[in-house]
Design an enzyme around this catalytic site. Structure first.
Site, short mmCIF file in Angstrom:
data_model
loop_
_atom_site.label_atom_id
_atom_site.label_comp_id
_atom_site.label_asym_id
_atom_site.label_seq_id
_atom_site.Cartn_x
_atom_site.Cartn_y
_atom_site.Cartn_z
CD GLU A 78 -4.26 1.34 -5.22
OE1 GLU A 78 -4.73 1.18 -6.59
OE2 GLU A 78 -4.68 1.24 -4.34
CG ASP A 79 -2.90 5.94 -6.24
OD1 ASP A 79 -2.61 4.80 -6.83
OD2 ASP A 79 -4.08 6.51 -5.49
#
Length: 476
Positions: A78-79
């Site tokens: 996600e990051d």
């Protein structure tokens, strides 16, 4: 407490001394640290401290190596620039699937934040049907985020607390993770109703002081009794969580009515000795008959097993004692995650099999997923049917069936597997219509006829649970 990777590896080595697996975990930490380099949390700490703490929470449950690695890497898809293929190549397919399972769906796929949140909530909940470890990682993730909630704005604190109570607390209950459930409830309660939380905390501290002499005397006496009868045992004091007390008070109970404010947990070596120990305790401390519960004979749907008996202790105080085996205590505290200790090597398979065959949640969740394609409808139904309050109904032979609050006789029949031969029912010895709404602790006697022509067509509309409606549709 500032957790380091050395702390994590030391904790894991207490239950897993495999050098190769410890090196893999170290590799996962180094990779996460590299990918999250330069990222910080709102507290100002390096971001990698978050996945490190999530992994540490799981190591306290004696999680397997793949789960620990997935926890360390749970935010990288996600990051960061990492891909699922990267994780699979560097570690294995199972770690990659777990990380993918806990990763939020991209906001770019939705027209609004609300739609994205609903889709992610659905994904989290359905993680149970794929691999229960996805939910376990998400619970550890949420627990650490709640422990560090002071760095969020007041609005986010309340928003996260409400979501925790509505989604994550029920999930923790369903897998039997009592310790996580209780801590999530208390932290959420602290932010949602701070004044009430502090008031009850003060009352609890005063109660602990007033009850200490009584419990010390009982601990000494019961220890002596069990030792004299050569029963291997351990005794601990269990304190009811603050939110649990709040719920009882909101139901109209007085503080003095709550008999399990403080209770004694008595662990013995085998099931037979649970009953022997109970008899010995009753010979010293007289029980209240209507406060006895046998969750060994009738385990809860989240696998909880124990004997509960409330007795008259010293100083005219009522004290609940919980009697269970050591393995039952592990399951009572950690739920399915206790299998990492009890079923070493086969834990994941046993977790998933027990969830599938013994938990009504799994069956109901599958049916609701099939019936509600819209994410909003799915989440609404889950909250109202599966995550709402439960009632416990006794069958004519003493079996206990857990049902969603609001269930009726038709729902009861479908959960009991007698919907095709049911012709009527008595509740507490009184004839009732089939759409009679059941109440907690009702005793149902099903009137059946093996030659019955089956369910009536209007039962689908009268049933209140998706599980019952789906079952009746299949019969049609």
């Amino acid at each position: 407490m500032n957790i380091t990777v050395a702390d994590l590896l030391k904790n894991i080595s207490s239950y897993n001394s495999n050098i190769e697996e410890l090196e893999i975990i170290r590799k996962a930490y180094d990779y996460a640290s590299y990918l999250h380099d330069g990222q910080t949390r709102q507290s100002g700490e390096p971001y990698v401290t978050h996945p490190l703490n999530v992994a540490y929470i799981l190591s306290d449950m004696h999680a397997d190596t793949d789960t620990i690695c997935a926890a360390l890497l749970h935010d990288v898809l996600e990051d960061t620039t990492a891909t699922k293929e990267d994780i699979s190549s560097l570690f294995n397919d199972e770690v990659a699937e777990l990380v993918d399972g806990v990763t939020k769906i991209s906001k770019m796929n939705f027209s609004s934040k609300a739609e994205c949140n609903l889709a992610n909530t659905r994904k989290i909940i359905l993680g149970l049907t794929e691999d229960v470890r996805i939910i376990i990682i998400k619970l550890a993730d949420r627990l650490h985020n709640m422990r560090t909630l002071e760095f969020k704005s007041e609005f986010k604190q309340k928003e996260n607390s409400l979501e925790t109570m509505e989604i994550f607390v029920p999930l923790a209950y369903y897998i039997g993770a009592y310790r996580i459930k209780s801590e999530l409830e208390d932290i959420s309660f602290r932010y949602l109703k701070p004044d009430k939380y502090l008031e009850l905390l003060d009352k609890m501290e005063k109660s602990d002081i007033s009850n200490s002499r009584c419990l010390e005397e009982m601990l000494f006496d019961i220890n002596e009794i069990l030792s004299c009868n050569s029963i291997p045992h351990e005794i601990k004091v269990r304190t009811k969580n603050i939110y649990g007390i709040y719920k009882r008070l909101e139901e109209g109970h007085k503080m003095s009515d709550i008999h399990d404010l403080l209770s004694l947990k008595i662990m013995v070596d085998e099931i037979k000795n649970c009953y022997v120990a109970m008899g010995l305790i009753h010979s010293k401390y007289k029980p209240i008959n209507d406060k006895f519960k046998d969750y060994i004979c009738n385990p809860k749907t989240n696998l909880y097993s124990s004997l509960h008996t409330t007795v008259f202790g010293p100083d005219e105080k009522l004290v609940q004692t919980q009697i269970r085996t050591f393995d039952m205590d592990k399951i009572a505290s950690f739920g399915l995650t206790a299998y990492w200790d009890i079923n070493k090597g086969l834990a994941r398979e046993v977790m998933q099999e027990d969830l599938k065959t013994k938990s009504q949640l799994f069956k109901s969740l599958t049916d609701i997923n099939l019936m509600f394609k819209d994410n909003q409808d799915f989440v609404t139904q889950i909250k109202s049917e599966l995550f709402a309050d439960k009632i416990y109904i006794y069958t004519s032979n003493g079996r206990v069936i857990e049902l969603p609050k609001g269930s009726n006789i038709i729902d009861f029949a479908c959960y009991s597997g007698i919907e095709h031969i049911l012709v009527g029912a008595k509740v507490n010895d009184e004839l009732v219509p089939l759409d009679y709404e059941l109440k907690n602790k009702d005793r149902v006697i099903s009137l059946i006829d093996d030659l019955s022509f089956g369910y009536r067509s209007d039962w689908i509309d009268k049933a209140n649970t998706t599980f019952a409606k789906k079952k009746l549709m299949r019969l049609g």
